[in-house]
Scaffold this motif. Structure first.
Motif, mmCIF file in Angstrom:
data_model
loop_
_atom_site.group_PDB
_atom_site.id
_atom_site.type_symbol
_atom_site.label_atom_id
_atom_site.label_comp_id
_atom_site.label_asym_id
_atom_site.label_seq_id
_atom_site.Cartn_x
_atom_site.Cartn_y
_atom_site.Cartn_z
ATOM 1 N N ASP A 26 0.810 -1.305 0.152
ATOM 2 C CA ASP A 26 -0.093 -0.058 -0.050
ATOM 3 C C ASP A 26 0.879 1.189 -0.112
ATOM 4 O O ASP A 26 0.362 2.338 -0.322
ATOM 5 C CB ASP A 26 -0.887 -0.043 1.326
ATOM 6 C CG ASP A 26 -1.782 -1.013 1.263
ATOM 7 O OD1 ASP A 26 -2.658 -1.374 0.188
ATOM 8 O OD2 ASP A 26 -2.238 -1.885 2.092
ATOM 9 N N CYS A 27 1.987 1.123 0.479
ATOM 10 C CA CYS A 27 3.005 2.169 0.357
ATOM 11 C C CYS A 27 3.410 2.351 -1.059
ATOM 12 O O CYS A 27 4.105 1.370 -1.692
ATOM 13 C CB CYS A 27 4.178 2.132 1.411
ATOM 14 S SG CYS A 27 3.600 1.933 3.089
ATOM 15 N N ARG A 28 3.577 3.667 -1.258
ATOM 16 C CA ARG A 28 4.150 3.824 -2.796
ATOM 17 C C ARG A 28 4.671 5.247 -3.168
ATOM 18 O O ARG A 28 4.425 6.240 -2.538
ATOM 19 C CB ARG A 28 2.758 3.467 -3.841
ATOM 20 C CG ARG A 28 1.715 4.480 -3.836
ATOM 21 C CD ARG A 28 0.471 4.010 -4.405
ATOM 22 N NE ARG A 28 -0.617 4.941 -4.376
ATOM 23 C CZ ARG A 28 -1.313 5.043 -3.288
ATOM 24 N NH1 ARG A 28 -0.814 4.230 -2.287
ATOM 25 N NH2 ARG A 28 -2.233 5.931 -3.213
ATOM 26 N N GLY A 57 6.949 11.799 -4.158
ATOM 27 C CA GLY A 57 6.848 11.598 -2.633
ATOM 28 C C GLY A 57 6.605 10.208 -2.264
ATOM 29 O O GLY A 57 6.006 9.272 -3.210
ATOM 30 N N LEU A 58 6.860 9.787 -1.273
ATOM 31 C CA LEU A 58 6.454 8.339 -0.536
ATOM 32 C C LEU A 58 5.244 8.492 0.309
ATOM 33 O O LEU A 58 5.476 9.033 1.337
ATOM 34 C CB LEU A 58 7.557 7.755 -0.155
ATOM 35 C CG LEU A 58 7.436 6.453 0.642
ATOM 36 C CD1 LEU A 58 7.405 5.436 -0.551
ATOM 37 C CD2 LEU A 58 8.881 6.059 1.232
ATOM 38 N N TYR A 59 4.354 7.820 -0.099
ATOM 39 C CA TYR A 59 3.175 7.497 0.713
ATOM 40 C C TYR A 59 3.570 6.597 1.720
ATOM 41 O O TYR A 59 3.706 5.452 1.147
ATOM 42 C CB TYR A 59 1.861 7.307 0.132
ATOM 43 C CG TYR A 59 0.731 6.752 0.802
ATOM 44 C CD1 TYR A 59 0.115 7.559 1.998
ATOM 45 C CD2 TYR A 59 0.165 5.589 0.701
ATOM 46 C CE1 TYR A 59 -0.748 7.206 2.526
ATOM 47 C CE2 TYR A 59 -0.924 5.193 1.720
ATOM 48 C CZ TYR A 59 -1.190 5.865 2.481
ATOM 49 O OH TYR A 59 -2.269 5.416 3.252
ATOM 50 N N LEU A 61 -1.335 7.118 11.783
ATOM 51 C CA LEU A 61 -0.925 8.288 11.302
ATOM 52 C C LEU A 61 -0.633 7.802 9.491
ATOM 53 O O LEU A 61 0.167 6.880 9.556
ATOM 54 C CB LEU A 61 0.209 8.895 11.597
ATOM 55 C CG LEU A 61 0.679 10.501 11.234
ATOM 56 C CD1 LEU A 61 -0.316 11.367 11.398
ATOM 57 C CD2 LEU A 61 1.994 10.828 11.571
ATOM 58 N N HIS A 62 -1.080 8.660 8.617
ATOM 59 C CA HIS A 62 -0.410 8.597 7.275
ATOM 60 C C HIS A 62 0.531 9.568 7.176
ATOM 61 O O HIS A 62 0.302 10.835 7.477
ATOM 62 C CB HIS A 62 -1.670 8.932 6.354
ATOM 63 C CG HIS A 62 -2.799 7.712 6.315
ATOM 64 N ND1 HIS A 62 -2.906 6.567 5.478
ATOM 65 C CD2 HIS A 62 -3.904 7.427 7.415
ATOM 66 C CE1 HIS A 62 -4.025 5.818 5.956
ATOM 67 N NE2 HIS A 62 -4.427 6.493 7.187
ATOM 68 N N GLN A 63 1.355 9.219 6.122
ATOM 69 C CA GLN A 63 2.523 10.464 6.033
ATOM 70 C C GLN A 63 2.704 10.374 4.362
ATOM 71 O O GLN A 63 2.540 9.408 3.902
ATOM 72 C CB GLN A 63 3.685 10.160 6.734
ATOM 73 C CG GLN A 63 3.402 10.259 8.308
ATOM 74 C CD GLN A 63 4.693 9.987 9.087
ATOM 75 O OE1 GLN A 63 5.519 9.144 8.605
ATOM 76 N NE2 GLN A 63 5.306 10.889 9.939
ATOM 77 N N PHE A 64 3.515 11.612 3.832
ATOM 78 C CA PHE A 64 3.685 11.705 2.779
ATOM 79 C C PHE A 64 5.238 12.398 2.787
ATOM 80 O O PHE A 64 5.077 13.581 3.265
ATOM 81 C CB PHE A 64 2.961 12.569 1.859
ATOM 82 C CG PHE A 64 3.003 12.395 0.370
ATOM 83 C CD1 PHE A 64 3.112 11.535 -0.551
ATOM 84 C CD2 PHE A 64 3.565 13.732 -0.114
ATOM 85 C CE1 PHE A 64 3.312 11.284 -1.883
ATOM 86 C CE2 PHE A 64 3.637 13.574 -1.667
ATOM 87 C CZ PHE A 64 3.931 12.365 -2.324
ATOM 88 N N MET A 68 3.723 0.926 9.520
ATOM 89 C CA MET A 68 4.831 0.707 8.799
ATOM 90 C C MET A 68 6.186 1.234 9.516
ATOM 91 O O MET A 68 6.122 2.438 10.205
ATOM 92 C CB MET A 68 5.079 1.341 7.464
ATOM 93 C CG MET A 68 3.893 0.989 6.445
ATOM 94 S SD MET A 68 4.455 -0.598 6.055
ATOM 95 C CE MET A 68 2.725 -1.404 6.047
ATOM 96 N N TRP A 69 7.045 0.221 9.909
ATOM 97 C CA TRP A 69 8.311 0.586 10.554
ATOM 98 C C TRP A 69 9.089 1.509 9.622
ATOM 99 O O TRP A 69 9.514 1.021 8.591
ATOM 100 C CB TRP A 69 9.031 -0.442 11.241
ATOM 101 C CG TRP A 69 10.202 -0.046 12.073
ATOM 102 C CD1 TRP A 69 11.725 0.294 11.623
ATOM 103 C CD2 TRP A 69 10.078 0.374 13.452
ATOM 104 N NE1 TRP A 69 12.382 0.589 12.561
ATOM 105 C CE2 TRP A 69 11.452 0.722 13.847
ATOM 106 C CE3 TRP A 69 8.992 0.261 14.351
ATOM 107 C CZ2 TRP A 69 11.976 1.298 15.228
ATOM 108 C CZ3 TRP A 69 9.536 0.799 15.585
ATOM 109 C CH2 TRP A 69 10.683 1.148 15.954
#
Length: 136
Positions: free
Chosen positions: A5-7, A89-91, A57-60, A96-97
């Protein structure tokens, strides 16, 4: 959510001989509303940042200047992302560690986050992270 899901997400880039412009809109370019922005800079050579996870938390993450690596782990597998363009950018989804390393001289890392700072959302111990993320 899983590591899949991270991309990397390419942001709009408006080219102009006077300089380029890139912008980010929450819930449009990235899959969350932006509630907080912070940035890392003047990171000494060889330093490692991050080394934690977030429960919700979601981060970009964007390399605004220079370059650095982001290593993400979902508790089962790891993936290293090299960030070096301000229009990518990285979502990073919750649980996620993350570890940031390999900072170039003058690197600036900007992070857009889905919520204000909340210490309770952090998991700072890797063993605790594994217990939570791998729990049935």
């Amino acid at each position: 959510m899983t590591l899949d899901d991270c991309r990397l997400i390419e942001l709009p880039k408006i080219s102009d001989p006077r300089g380029n412009l890139t912008f980010v809109e929450g819930n449009h370019h990235i899959p969350f509303d932006i509630k907080r922005t912070y940035y890392l800079y003047d990171v000494p050579g060889g330093s490692v940042r991050g080394s934690h996870a977030h429960r919700n938390l979601h981060q970009f993450i964007i390399a605004m200047s220079g370059s650095f690596d982001v290593v993400l782990s979902d508790g089962i597998s790891d993936h290293r992302f090299h960030l070096n363009r301000s229009y990518y950018g990285l979502y990073v989804c919750p649980m996620m560690w993350r570890t940031l390393d390999n900072f170039s001289s003058g690197a600036v890392c900007m992070v857009l986050a889905s919520a204000p700072y909340e210490e309770e959302d952090y998991i700072r111990d890797h063993d605790q992270f594994l217990r939570e993320v791998l729990a049935p």
